[in-house]
Write a protein that holds these residues in place. Structure first.
Motif, PDB file in Angstrom:
ATOM      1  N   LEU A  79       1.779 -13.898  -8.830  1.00 16.08           N
ATOM      2  CA  LEU A  79       1.812 -13.181 -10.104  1.00 16.08           C
ATOM      3  C   LEU A  79       1.757 -14.188 -11.240  1.00 16.08           C
ATOM      4  N   VAL A  80       0.974 -13.879 -12.265  1.00 15.58           N
ATOM      5  CA  VAL A  80       0.938 -14.731 -13.455  1.00 15.58           C
ATOM      6  C   VAL A  80       1.230 -13.864 -14.675  1.00 15.58           C
ATOM      7  N   VAL A  81       2.255 -14.224 -15.416  1.00 15.20           N
ATOM      8  CA  VAL A  81       2.611 -13.487 -16.631  1.00 15.20           C
ATOM      9  C   VAL A  81       2.455 -14.427 -17.818  1.00 15.20           C
ATOM     10  N   ASN A  82       1.588 -14.056 -18.742  1.00 18.17           N
ATOM     11  CA  ASN A  82       1.429 -14.841 -19.956  1.00 18.17           C
ATOM     12  C   ASN A  82       2.338 -14.306 -21.047  1.00 18.17           C
ATOM     13  N   MET A 120       5.997  -1.821  -9.943  1.00 18.87           N
ATOM     14  CA  MET A 120       6.454  -0.528  -9.461  1.00 18.87           C
ATOM     15  C   MET A 120       6.453  -0.528  -7.945  1.00 18.87           C
ATOM     16  N   GLY A 121       7.311   0.299  -7.384  1.00 25.69           N
ATOM     17  CA  GLY A 121       7.310   0.365  -5.934  1.00 25.69           C
ATOM     18  C   GLY A 121       8.457   1.188  -5.428  1.00 25.69           C
ATOM     19  N   PRO A 122       8.375   1.597  -4.168  1.00 27.53           N
ATOM     20  CA  PRO A 122       9.443   2.412  -3.586  1.00 27.53           C
ATOM     21  C   PRO A 122      10.717   1.584  -3.392  1.00 27.53           C
ATOM     22  N   ASN A 123      11.802   2.267  -3.116  1.00 31.04           N
ATOM     23  CA  ASN A 123      13.060   1.573  -2.821  1.00 31.04           C
ATOM     24  C   ASN A 123      12.877   0.627  -1.637  1.00 31.04           C
ATOM     25  N   GLY A 124      13.503  -0.520  -1.718  1.00 28.15           N
ATOM     26  CA  GLY A 124      13.464  -1.458  -0.607  1.00 28.15           C
ATOM     27  C   GLY A 124      12.177  -2.253  -0.514  1.00 28.15           C
ATOM     28  N   SER A 125      11.338  -2.171  -1.541  1.00 30.63           N
ATOM     29  CA  SER A 125      10.061  -2.895  -1.453  1.00 30.63           C
ATOM     30  C   SER A 125      10.202  -4.350  -1.880  1.00 30.63           C
ATOM     31  N   ILE A 164      10.492  -3.989 -14.175  1.00 28.71           N
ATOM     32  CA  ILE A 164      10.623  -3.486 -12.813  1.00 28.71           C
ATOM     33  C   ILE A 164      11.158  -2.066 -12.855  1.00 28.71           C
ATOM     34  N   THR A 165      10.435  -1.147 -12.233  1.00 24.18           N
ATOM     35  CA  THR A 165      10.879   0.239 -12.290  1.00 24.18           C
ATOM     36  C   THR A 165      10.412   1.028 -11.082  1.00 24.18           C
ATOM     37  N   HIS A 166      11.176   2.045 -10.793  1.00 25.71           N
ATOM     38  CA  HIS A 166      10.835   2.941  -9.701  1.00 25.71           C
ATOM     39  C   HIS A 166      10.015   4.110 -10.240  1.00 25.71           C
ATOM     40  N   VAL A 170      -0.254  -3.214 -14.197  1.00 28.52           N
ATOM     41  CA  VAL A 170       0.662  -2.538 -13.287  1.00 28.52           C
ATOM     42  C   VAL A 170       0.445  -3.098 -11.886  1.00 28.52           C
ATOM     43  N   HIS A 171       1.550  -3.501 -11.240  1.00 32.90           N
ATOM     44  CA  HIS A 171       1.465  -4.023  -9.868  1.00 32.90           C
ATOM     45  C   HIS A 171       2.280  -3.104  -8.975  1.00 32.90           C
ATOM     46  N   VAL A 172       1.712  -2.723  -7.851  1.00 33.36           N
ATOM     47  CA  VAL A 172       2.452  -1.884  -6.921  1.00 33.36           C
ATOM     48  C   VAL A 172       2.997  -2.764  -5.801  1.00 33.36           C
ATOM     49  N   PHE A 173       4.309  -2.704  -5.644  1.00 35.42           N
ATOM     50  CA  PHE A 173       5.018  -3.545  -4.677  1.00 35.42           C
ATOM     51  C   PHE A 173       5.306  -2.718  -3.445  1.00 35.42           C
ATOM     52  N   VAL A 174       4.844  -3.166  -2.302  1.00 35.73           N
ATOM     53  CA  VAL A 174       5.165  -2.480  -1.053  1.00 35.73           C
ATOM     54  C   VAL A 174       5.414  -3.534   0.021  1.00 35.73           C
ATOM     55  N   GLY A 175       6.508  -3.383   0.725  1.00 33.84           N
ATOM     56  CA  GLY A 175       6.788  -4.281   1.847  1.00 33.84           C
ATOM     57  C   GLY A 175       6.813  -5.756   1.457  1.00 33.84           C
ATOM     58  N   GLY A 176       7.324  -6.044   0.260  1.00 35.74           N
ATOM     59  CA  GLY A 176       7.501  -7.435  -0.144  1.00 35.74           C
ATOM     60  C   GLY A 176       6.237  -8.138  -0.620  1.00 35.74           C
ATOM     61  N   ARG A 177       5.201  -7.341  -0.870  1.00 35.09           N
ATOM     62  CA  ARG A 177       3.947  -7.914  -1.397  1.00 35.09           C
ATOM     63  C   ARG A 177       3.391  -7.002  -2.486  1.00 35.09           C
ATOM     64  N   ILE A 178       2.460  -7.552  -3.239  1.00 37.58           N
ATOM     65  CA  ILE A 178       1.746  -6.696  -4.187  1.00 37.58           C
ATOM     66  C   ILE A 178       0.616  -6.027  -3.433  1.00 37.58           C
ATOM     67  N   ALA A 179       0.685  -4.688  -3.361  1.00 39.21           N
ATOM     68  CA  ALA A 179      -0.301  -3.964  -2.565  1.00 39.21           C
ATOM     69  C   ALA A 179      -1.527  -3.582  -3.388  1.00 39.21           C
ATOM     70  N   GLU A 180      -1.308  -3.381  -4.692  1.00 38.51           N
ATOM     71  CA  GLU A 180      -2.443  -3.009  -5.541  1.00 38.51           C
ATOM     72  C   GLU A 180      -2.095  -3.356  -6.971  1.00 38.51           C
ATOM     73  N   GLN A 181      -3.075  -3.719  -7.752  1.00 39.07           N
ATOM     74  CA  GLN A 181      -2.796  -3.904  -9.163  1.00 39.07           C
ATOM     75  C   GLN A 181      -3.916  -3.350 -10.016  1.00 39.07           C
ATOM     76  N   GLY A 182      -3.538  -3.048 -11.258  1.00 41.14           N
ATOM     77  CA  GLY A 182      -4.521  -2.486 -12.170  1.00 41.14           C
ATOM     78  C   GLY A 182      -3.933  -2.395 -13.560  1.00 41.14           C
ATOM     79  N   GLY A 183      -4.520  -1.557 -14.364  1.00 42.84           N
ATOM     80  CA  GLY A 183      -4.016  -1.373 -15.728  1.00 42.84           C
ATOM     81  C   GLY A 183      -3.089  -0.174 -15.788  1.00 42.84           C
ATOM     82  N   ARG A 184      -2.920   0.289 -16.956  1.00 41.61           N
ATOM     83  CA  ARG A 184      -2.007   1.399 -17.235  1.00 41.61           C
ATOM     84  C   ARG A 184      -2.348   2.646 -16.401  1.00 41.61           C
ATOM     85  N   GLU A 185      -3.695   2.839 -16.141  1.00 44.49           N
ATOM     86  CA  GLU A 185      -4.146   4.042 -15.418  1.00 44.49           C
ATOM     87  C   GLU A 185      -3.559   4.106 -14.003  1.00 44.49           C
TER      88      GLU A 185
END
Lengths: 401, 255
Positions: free
Chosen positions: B28-31, B39-44, B204-206, B219-234
């Motif tokens: 992940l790179v945050v400027n 975002m992601g489910p509990n325990g991700s 970080i939010t559920h 927006v990054h989707v966190f699943v199973g300890g990894r980023i599973a998908e990323q994109g914009g606001r949509e």
């Protein structure tokens, strides 16, 4: 026995009864108010360290006070009396010496153990501190440098009906002292007594405080023990008349090799009496040792009693030991409430993490947490000057000074 | 311009059942000035990422790096990370008995800046920020988080964010447990902090509802300890409709 003990912190194995029972059919006293009492030292058997009132104390470190000959002459004192508000010189607190046969001696309680009885048997004159008048004033009575010979002292603090005041009884420098402090709180009076132990490193101080509260009176009793090798201050409060109210506070900080003890007894003996007991302590360094025993007895006359006692200990390093023993005895079913709590715990790492995550360095974060823990008691003293000084003293303890 | 980089981060946690791998290679790179929603489910592993960045001792980094402007964050102590400009708004802030909010804020500000703040300006800043967050002035004399409601604790976290002015802030489920008014107040505080200092934010939010008030750039989707998908606001809008089910199904199939 070695000529010099390196630490007074731990009682001996024998004190803990690591030997066959020899008591036979001995039945211990069941009710707190029915313990044996006497002003005569010879009425008590020599102290072994196995007695219930001594079993958590390093009795070998002060055999001179329990069984030796004590010097009962006047101790030198220094007194200042000030208005609570502006700090100007004030009146309404008088300090004098009275004979041991004076009728004002012996109105509040009788010794329950040998050191207390030894002091009572041998004091020559009693220091009488009287509080009169309804304006708030603060008197500081300092005993400094009592020397290294065993001594006895007796003090009577009397608040006249409806009077108000704050008395600080402070000890500094050297001492080997066994003493009794009587506190008489008249009807409707509001009195604060602070027993402040700031003795030097080798000092031994054993004290019993006996308070008797009149109708609708209020006593705030505060024990602050910071300095001294062995300090044991046991305050007992007799809520003898209806509507009397005691707030008993304690604050102690034990360093390496230091033994700080307090056995607190509150006797609810009249209707609608109230008590709050809050003692907090910190322990730091090898052999730092604290004891808190809190006894509350709600007698059958004490209907409508409201009582709560608690002890909290914060353990800062390995090698320390804190005993905390709350006891509650209730002889009437008709009470408002009675509760007790005790907790002894290590430093909370989550608190540390929270503070450090805000940039605060570890040592400073620790200081903040410990200071915060103890400050809760300091904030209740009600004397800004003393509060400020005590916070500084706690800081010094934390820095190991 | 400041940048926070997370490279191939693997993190373990010791539990009663033994060592568990929670993060399994996060990049992940945050400027500065960017808002990234995680975002992601509990325990991700979302909170694990937050606490690892802050340096909580419970989390062990076994592989990978965290860099702040090229500096190795993992070598810094917790307090040094904060002084370097990182901030974590905690999900469950702890109580600190006997330490007032005023004392705590001044101590933290002094630690971060390396010198005590000028008294008059500081008092004014604190008062203004508290008023913006609809915090009663009596808060200042209360002990940190002691007896605070859930919403008050979160406001107190954002108060610190506004006053300590970090370069990067991680907000760990700051929205959870807030009613709609408190959510709006807290979100406004975050937006104000960003407008004032241009910090980068890892949100970080559920749930997606906080994203109605704080607009993410990524927006990054966190699943199973990894980023599973990323994109914009949509992507957030799509999650709001579909939930995390399709990611969890894919994750289960992969294992």
């Amino acid at each position: 026995m070695p000529a010099q003990m390196t630490s007074t912190a731990m009682p001996t194995a024998e004190q803990h009864g690591f030997r066959p029972h020899s008591d036979g059919a001995f039945v211990p006293v069941q009710t707190r108010s029915e313990r044996f009492r006497s002003v005569n030292v010879e009425d008590f058997a020599p102290v072994t360290g196995r007695e219930h009132e001594w079993k958590l104390s390093p009795v070998a470190a002060f055999a001179d006070l329990t069984s030796g000959v004590l010097d009962g002459s006047r101790v030198e004192i220094e007194t200042t009396v000030r208005h609570a508000q502006d700090g100007a010189d004030a009146t309404g607190v008088d300090v004098s010496w009275i004979g041991r046969d004076d009728a004002r001696v012996g109105r509040t309680g009788i010794p329950e153990e040998r050191a207390s009885a030894n002091a009572w048997s041998t004091f020559g004159e009693a220091l009488l501190i009287t509080v009169t008048g309804e304006d708030e004033k603060t008197a500081a009575v300092t005993r400094h440098g009592l020397g290294d010979a065993p001594r006895a002292a007796h003090t009577v603090i009397e608040a006249a009906p409806n009077s108000r005041g704050l008395i600080v009884l402070r000890g500094t420098g050297e001492a080997r002292l066994s003493e009794n402090v009587e506190i008489v709180v008249g009807e409707g009076a509001s009195l604060t007594v602070v027993s402040l132990q700031e003795w030097s490193d080798d000092a031994v101080h054993l004290a019993s405080h006996f308070a008797r509260l009149g109708r609708d009176s209020f006593l705030k009793h505060i024990v602050v023990s910071l300095g001294g090798k062995v300090v044991r201050v046991n305050p007992s409060t007799h809520l003898a008349e209806q509507g009397s109210d005691v707030e008993a506070l304690g604050l102690y900080f034990a360093d390496a090799g230091q033994h700080l003890e307090q056995q607190v007894f509150v006797h609810h003996d009249a209707p609608h009496t109230r008590s709050r007991v809050t003692y907090k302590g910190a322990l730091q360094g090898a052999g730092a040792r604290t004891v808190w025993v809190g006894d509350v007895l709600i007698g059958n006359a004490a209907v409508g009693t409201d009582s709560y006692e608690q002890n909290r200990n914060l353990v800062l390093t390995d090698g320390t030991r804190a005993d905390s023993v709350p006891n509650l005895e209730i002889e009437t079913g008709d009470i408002e409430g009675a509760g007790h709590a005790s907790a002894t715990g290590r430093f909370d790492d989550e608190q540390l993490f929270y503070l450090m995550a805000r940039g605060i360095r570890e040592d400073e974060a620790r200081r903040l947490v410990v200071r915060g823990f103890l400050t809760e008691v300091v904030q209740k003293i009600g004397s800004p000057d003393l509060e400020k000084r005590l916070i500084a003293a706690i800081e010094a303890e934390l820095e190991g000074r | 311009m400041s940048v926070l980089e997370i490279k191939n981060l693997h993190v373990n946690v010791e539990t009663d059942q033994g060592t568990r791998e929670i993060l399994r290679g996060v990049d992940l790179v945050v400027n500065e000035g960017e808002i990234h929603a995680i975002m992601g489910p509990n325990g991700s592993g979302k909170s694990t990422l937050a606490y690892t960045i802050a340096g909580h001792p419970k989390y062990h980094v076994v592989q990978g790096e965290i860099l702040l402007d090229g500096e190795n964050v993992l070598k810094m102590t917790v307090d040094a990370r904060a002084r370097a400009g990182l901030f974590l708004a905690m999900q469950y802030p702890v109580e600190i008995p006997g330490v007032t909010v005023t004392n705590f804020l001044r101590t933290a500000k002094t630690a971060i800046d390396g010198e005590a703040p000028a008294i008059r300006g500081w008092v004014k800043d604190v008062r203004e920020s508290m008023s913006n967050l609809k915090m009663d002035s009596a808060f200042a004399e209360r002990n940190v988080n002691e007896g605070f409601s859930g919403g008050e604790k979160k406001r107190n976290e954002i108060l610190q964010l506004e006053l300590l002015k970090p370069r990067f802030a991680v907000l760990d489920e700051t929205d959870s447990g807030l009613d709609v008014d408190a959510l709006r107040i807290v979100s406004e505080g975050v937006n104000r902090a960003k407008a004032n200092t241009g910090l980068g934010i890892l949100l970080i939010t559920h749930y997606t509802r906080i994203l109605r008030y704080i607009t993410p750039d990524f927006v990054h989707v966190f699943v199973g300890g990894r980023i599973a998908e990323q994109g914009g606001r949509e992507l957030a809008d799509r999650l709001e409709e579909e939930g995390y089910d399709r990611f969890q199904v894919a994750e289960a199939a992969a294992e």
